[in-house]
Design an enzyme around this catalytic site. Structure first.
Site, mmCIF file in Angstrom:
data_model
loop_
_atom_site.group_PDB
_atom_site.id
_atom_site.type_symbol
_atom_site.label_atom_id
_atom_site.label_comp_id
_atom_site.label_asym_id
_atom_site.label_seq_id
_atom_site.Cartn_x
_atom_site.Cartn_y
_atom_site.Cartn_z
ATOM 1 N N ASP A 1 0.946 -1.366 -0.024
ATOM 2 C CA ASP A 1 -0.140 -0.093 0.028
ATOM 3 C C ASP A 1 0.930 1.042 -0.170
ATOM 4 O O ASP A 1 0.228 2.307 0.735
ATOM 5 C CB ASP A 1 -1.102 -0.065 1.114
ATOM 6 C CG ASP A 1 -1.745 -1.367 1.392
ATOM 7 O OD1 ASP A 1 -2.466 -1.664 0.417
ATOM 8 O OD2 ASP A 1 -1.795 -1.839 2.386
ATOM 9 N N LYS B 1 2.659 1.921 -5.226
ATOM 10 C CA LYS B 1 3.227 1.546 -6.471
ATOM 11 C C LYS B 1 2.712 2.208 -7.708
ATOM 12 O O LYS B 1 3.336 2.279 -8.606
ATOM 13 C CB LYS B 1 3.455 0.192 -6.265
ATOM 14 C CG LYS B 1 4.327 -0.472 -5.146
ATOM 15 C CD LYS B 1 4.305 -1.998 -5.118
ATOM 16 C CE LYS B 1 3.147 -2.582 -4.516
ATOM 17 N NZ LYS B 1 2.786 -2.374 -3.272
ATOM 18 N N GLY C 1 -4.056 -4.165 -4.098
ATOM 19 C CA GLY C 1 -4.754 -3.107 -4.909
ATOM 20 C C GLY C 1 -3.971 -2.092 -5.340
ATOM 21 O O GLY C 1 -2.959 -1.396 -4.220
ATOM 22 N N HIS C 2 -4.150 -1.272 -6.192
ATOM 23 C CA HIS C 2 -3.695 0.055 -6.451
ATOM 24 C C HIS C 2 -4.594 0.888 -6.682
ATOM 25 O O HIS C 2 -5.498 0.763 -7.411
ATOM 26 C CB HIS C 2 -2.653 0.117 -7.852
ATOM 27 C CG HIS C 2 -1.593 -1.060 -7.919
ATOM 28 N ND1 HIS C 2 -0.736 -0.792 -6.885
ATOM 29 C CD2 HIS C 2 -1.251 -1.906 -8.862
ATOM 30 C CE1 HIS C 2 0.364 -1.855 -7.301
ATOM 31 N NE2 HIS C 2 -0.299 -2.339 -8.320
ATOM 32 N N GLN D 1 1.808 -6.416 -3.483
ATOM 33 C CA GLN D 1 2.459 -6.515 -2.091
ATOM 34 C C GLN D 1 3.692 -5.809 -1.842
ATOM 35 O O GLN D 1 3.760 -4.864 -2.536
ATOM 36 C CB GLN D 1 2.434 -8.087 -1.611
ATOM 37 C CG GLN D 1 1.216 -8.636 -1.482
ATOM 38 C CD GLN D 1 0.547 -9.371 -2.575
ATOM 39 O OE1 GLN D 1 1.220 -9.890 -3.269
ATOM 40 N NE2 GLN D 1 -0.542 -8.909 -2.921
#
Length: 428
Positions: free
Chosen positions: A13, A16, A40-41, A223
């Site tokens: 988190d 990225k 998630g992004h 991750q």
């Protein structure tokens, strides 16, 4: 310098997707090489916010080829749901390619993930329950289902039968669940076969040819380092290789093709799930940091654990990944603090420890040794050069850089796509 790996430095988190997006038009290919839809992004483009779980964030950039590599595990329902949602918002997803060797998450993987986690009770890992771990376990046990298997029903049926022989005994006799039939799994997977077929390719070949042609290929890790199955806070980790080495194994591109390793690190620290977290805050400051940084999971919505910046973790990640550049995100979240604590070492049973302890027990008992830096009150979201930051903010960044073992090349100062300060170009 065409091969660029982007990895998380902490427990995920870190932002990225923002780093991938920053490379923008200079990127020709973006590859997801590990994980599944358990992370998630969130990417902000203008007034639009996109939450991606399985797709690489580069799919939002026009003209970029997006690849889901062989190291990823794919929930096909999630894949097509995400593609449909993007298409409905006018995003071109036709350039997506999926490795024929990627493994597929099935209903029995999701079921086993949830019931196993509940069975662990107080020892639970804190998984998302999306079947990621059981799918990777089947991969290693050589009873997994791969994308290419969907195009031969006989092979698919044989593989599902082999996988369910053992799993149904476990579900029925240990977890008191109903047996899952071969037919329901095969029928479910075949629903996606023809839609999936045009996307499937030998992605290792495509990526190596792209690098040969001088294209810029970005390898986007899911991750983060401290969740890596080998190098993270085991057993409170993900089930895949989230470090830079995973970019090679998860894509079929040799390590000598990877030219720059970019580590993404927050100006503070967060993690989701169980496990040690030396700088974690359990007080009003933690609530303030979580609320101000909107620290809630993109995939699950659950509140993230929050704490101060941990310099030993960044040094560890720099060493493990061979990081050449750091992207420091969310510096703006710290605006308004009179003093900003930074963990510079640990106290382990009365002994000062400068690096991440090798022992899980020691890391669990580690207490942060903090140094304090002057805060700032000015709004920094409009800053686009380092010199435009307040003096205290500059000194904070330089202090973190000195402790981290590599240079801080980019600084995130807001949620907007262009809210960044570039000190060193990530491509040149």
């Amino acid at each position: 310098m065409p091969g660029i790996v982007i990895v998380g430095v902490q427990w995920g988190d870190e932002g990225k997707g923002k780093a991938t997006d920053l490379l923008g038009e200079r990127t020709d290919w973006v590859v997801k090489f590990n994980g599944g839809n358990n992370a998630g992004h969130t990417v902000v483009i203008g007034d639009e916010k996109y939450a991606l779980h399985l797709l690489p964030s580069g799919i939002l950039t026009p003209g970029v080829n997006a690849v889901i590599g062989n190291g990823v595990v794919i929930d096909l329902e999630v894949l097509f749901s995400e593609l449909g949602a993007l298409a409905a918002r006018g995003v071109d997803t036709s350039r997506l390619r999926v490795s024929s060797s990627a493994h597929v998450i099935t209903q029995y993987h999701r079921t086993l993930d949830r019931v196993t986690e509940r069975f662990l009770g107080k020892r639970m890992i804190g998984t998302t329950g999306r079947g990621i771990g059981p799918t990777y376990a089947d991969k290693i046990n050589r009873v997994g289902i791969r994308v290419q298997d969907l195009f031969d029903e006989n092979i698919l049926r044989q593989k599902v039968e082999g996988a369910l022989d053992q799993k149904n005994h476990l579900l029925v006799k240990v977890f008191n669940r109903r047996a899952i039939t071969v037919d329901e799994i095969v029928e479910d997977l075949l629903l996606y076969a023809e839609r999936l077929r045009p996307m499937v390719a030998d992605t290792s070949l495509l990526l190596n040819e792209a690098l040969d042609a001088g294209d810029v290929v970005v390898f986007e890790g899911g991750q983060a380092t401290m969740l890596d199955v080998d190098h993270g806070t085991y057993p409170f980790v993900t089930s895949s290789s989230a470090t830079a080495g995973g970019a090679s194994t998860g894509s079929g591109v040799g390590p000598n093709r990877l030219d720059r390793i970019v580590g993404i690190v927050k100006a503070y620290t967060t993690r989701v799930g169980s496990g040690p977290f030396p700088t974690e805050l359990h007080d009003e400051q933690g609530d303030w940091l979580r609320s101000r940084g909107f620290e809630f999971g993109t995939t699950t919505g659950r509140p993230r654990r929050v704490g101060w910046y941990d310099a030993p973790i960044t040094r560890y990640a720099t060493r493990i990944n061979g990081i050449t550049d750091l992207v420091l995100t969310k510096l703006d979240i710290l605006t308004g603090l009179e003093r900003i604590p930074v963990c510079v070492a640990y106290d382990v049973e009365g002994t000062r420890v400068e690096e991440v302890p090798v022992s899980q027990s020691d890391f669990h008992h580690a207490k942060p040794i903090l140094e304090y830096y002057e805060g700032w009150s000015e709004d920094i979201s409009g800053a686009r050069t380092f010199d435009e930051l307040p003096r205290a903010a500059r000194e904070y960044v330089l202090a973190l850089e000195a402790m981290s073992g590599t240079r801080i090349s980019v600084i995130g100062v807001g949620a907007a796509r262009d809210a960044v300060i570039v000190r060193h170009d990530l491509v040149d």
